[in-house]
Enzyme design. Structure first.
Site, mmCIF file in Angstrom:
data_model
loop_
_atom_site.group_PDB
_atom_site.id
_atom_site.type_symbol
_atom_site.label_atom_id
_atom_site.label_comp_id
_atom_site.label_asym_id
_atom_site.label_seq_id
_atom_site.Cartn_x
_atom_site.Cartn_y
_atom_site.Cartn_z
ATOM 1 N N LEU A 177 0.828 -1.210 0.000
ATOM 2 C CA LEU A 177 0.000 0.000 0.000
ATOM 3 C C LEU A 177 0.858 1.254 0.000
ATOM 4 C CD1 LEU A 177 -2.697 -1.004 2.658
ATOM 5 C CD2 LEU A 177 -2.986 -0.916 0.181
ATOM 6 N N GLY A 178 2.007 1.208 0.639
ATOM 7 C CA GLY A 178 2.827 2.417 0.709
ATOM 8 C C GLY A 178 3.945 2.251 1.716
ATOM 9 N N TRP A 179 4.596 3.352 2.018
ATOM 10 C CA TRP A 179 5.748 3.297 2.909
ATOM 11 C C TRP A 179 5.903 4.618 3.630
ATOM 12 C CZ3 TRP A 179 9.839 6.712 2.032
ATOM 13 C CH2 TRP A 179 9.743 7.434 0.841
ATOM 14 N N GLY A 180 6.637 4.579 4.719
ATOM 15 C CA GLY A 180 6.965 5.791 5.464
ATOM 16 C C GLY A 180 8.419 5.716 5.881
ATOM 17 N N SER B 165 8.533 2.634 8.280
ATOM 18 C CA SER B 165 7.849 1.361 8.024
ATOM 19 C C SER B 165 7.312 1.258 6.601
ATOM 20 C CB SER B 165 6.681 1.214 9.004
ATOM 21 O OG SER B 165 5.807 2.320 8.855
ATOM 22 N N VAL C 295 3.830 -0.507 4.548
ATOM 23 C CA VAL C 295 2.476 -0.984 4.840
ATOM 24 C C VAL C 295 1.984 -1.834 3.674
ATOM 25 C CG1 VAL C 295 0.068 -0.323 5.260
ATOM 26 C CG2 VAL C 295 1.897 0.994 6.294
ATOM 27 N N LYS D 209 1.436 -3.085 9.044
ATOM 28 C CA LYS D 209 2.501 -2.081 9.115
ATOM 29 C C LYS D 209 3.740 -2.744 9.709
ATOM 30 C CE LYS D 209 3.148 2.584 11.076
ATOM 31 N NZ LYS D 209 2.448 3.732 11.634
ATOM 32 N N ASP E 3 0.343 15.684 15.282
ATOM 33 C CA ASP E 3 0.635 15.778 13.839
ATOM 34 C C ASP E 3 -0.641 15.650 13.011
ATOM 35 O OD1 ASP E 3 2.207 16.186 11.615
ATOM 36 O OD2 ASP E 3 2.877 14.116 11.453
#
Length: 437
Positions: free
Chosen positions: A46-49, A52, A54, A69, A171
């Protein structure tokens, strides 16, 4: 971005890069990989940060799709994950009915991989972020009924976090608020009727990335970047381009939940001096005069403004002889009036920006344009709409944090309950009409 969202719209804009898949870094996941003794099966990324990645996963125990996650394995990322798990567990414990508009932690566990041991969080699968919704709507303001519905969800979550748990999110922004479901039904695994993958697909079993795949990804990324620039210019009415009208949001469920608690803290244990993403940062955080729940309320007001107008409320820049912080304070005062001297002269950083009279040291000429007039002149709101919306927002944007209303008080504001009032008035009128016949 501390981690990344439990959604279909986690940061997929750029790739996280192959270099991060090493000791202490991300865990390499392949479609069909299983976690927690086979309970969760990886479906698609799904994505990343920063901390992490996901993945969409299928929970074989509950037959539901979830967001998995997976934290990087280095010790500092593990510590950050433990902190987030502690916060999310407290949130889940007080929200058994799952009605508080906050992301729900389903499970957490450790997973050993070639790059180390990774802490994993299983979160409910949610849809697109409010940032994606704003982009989808071509940076035009959403209609007020949609804004009200979204605001009620955010305030419900803030009331729960602040009043019941003693938590500050720190945030809050459109990126960290996710819709219940995806804007595009085909991206939703349930509505699109996606069949879960329960074993590793045949062919390319080791997940080897071919050169062709990399080239294809690079081309896709370049196309997306060009499309984003064109869309932004068109939506803003760029040179030689007709501005695009806002899209119809009929049929899109705008109920939403607050996510990403990687930076959240207990009010009695503030963690960092500098919190919040720049554009949503409260004045007390810039001045370092201490913060609590009202800092989240400031971010909420900035988010509500962005939903209603399509543009960020404050976008400070560094200029000749002044910093981004000073520009930010100047932008605030241009819309909200002069900062009270007692606020401008207290705080560890106040002497960097203000003189002893409470005037900015390096930005002397301010162009004052109150919020209601800004809404009329720049965003073409009607006089009544501008007045009513400004009446809702201005108290939340008070420079004195103690004077800002709480989330609970905001939920009672007449502007948020206008639909209900109008419906009640219509019912009364129809009843009176019947009596007069």
């Amino acid at each position: 971005m501390s981690g990344c969202s439990s959604s279909s719209s986690a940061s997929e804009e750029e790739d996280e890069g192959i270099d991060s898949y090493r000791k202490g870094g991300y865990h390499a996941v392949r479609i069909g990989d299983s976690f927690a003794g086979g309970r969760y099966i990886a479906q698609k990324k799904l994505g990343w940060g920063q901390f992490s990645i996901v993945w969409l996963a299928y929970d074989t125990q509950t037959s539901k799709y979830v967001a998995l996650k997976i934290q990087k394995s280095a010790p500092q990322f593990g510590q950050a994950a433990l902190h987030e798990i502690e916060i999310l567990s407290a949130i889940a414990a007080g929200d058994n009915a799952n009605t508080k508009c906050v992301v729900n932690l389903v499970d957490h566990f450790k997973h050993a991989g070639p790059n180390g041991q990774h802490l994993c969080m299983v979160l409910e699968f949610l849809g697109d972020s409010l940032l994606r919704l704003i982009k989808y709507n071509r940076y035009k303001g959403l209609e007020f009924n949609k804004v009200r519905e979204i605001c009620k969800c955010i305030l419900t979550s803030l009331d729960y976090l602040h009043r019941e748990l003693g938590l500050i999110h720190t945030d809050l922004k459109p990126e960290n608020i996710l819709l219940y479901s995806t804007i595009n039904p085909s991206k939703d695994p349930i509505r699109s009727g996606m069949t879960p993958i329960l074993e590793k697909p045949e062919g390319n079993p080791n997940g080897v990335v071919t050169i062709n795949t990399i080239e294809k990804k690079l081309k896709q990324r370049a196309r997306r970047a060009v499309a984003r620039i064109s869309e932004r210019r068109a939506s803003m009415g760029g040179v030689g381009l007709m501005p695009k009208p806002a899209r119809s949001l009929d049929g899109i469920d705008v109920r939403c939940k607050v996510v990403d608690f990687g930076n959240a803290c207990w009010a009695d244990k503030p963690m960092a001096e500098e919190i919040q993403t720049r554009q949503y940062r409260a004045p007390e955080v810039i001045l370092q005069s201490g913060y609590s729940f009202p800092a989240d309320m400031w971010s909420f007001a900035c988010t509500a403004f962005e939903l209603a107008t399509g543009e960020m409320m404050f976008t400070p820049k560094t200029g000749q002889g002044f910093s981004e912080d000073e520009d930010h304070l100047a932008l605030m005062m241009e819309v909200l009036g002069k900062m009270p001297r007692k606020i401008a002269t207290c705080g560890a950083r106040c002497k960097d920006y203000f003189d002893r009279y409470g005037d900015l040291k390096r930005i002397r000429r301010l162009k004052y344009l109150p919020l209601d007039r800004l809404l009329v002149e720049k965003f073409k709101f009607s006089g009544d709409d501008a007045r009513e919306f400004a009446d809702f927002l201005c108290p939340i944007l008070d420079f004195e944090p103690e004077k800002r209303p709480t989330a609970q008080q905001c939920l009672q504001h007449p502007w948020l309950n206008m639909n209900k009032q109008k419906n009640d008035e219509t019912k009364i009128e129809s009843r009176v009409g019947k009596l007069n016949i």
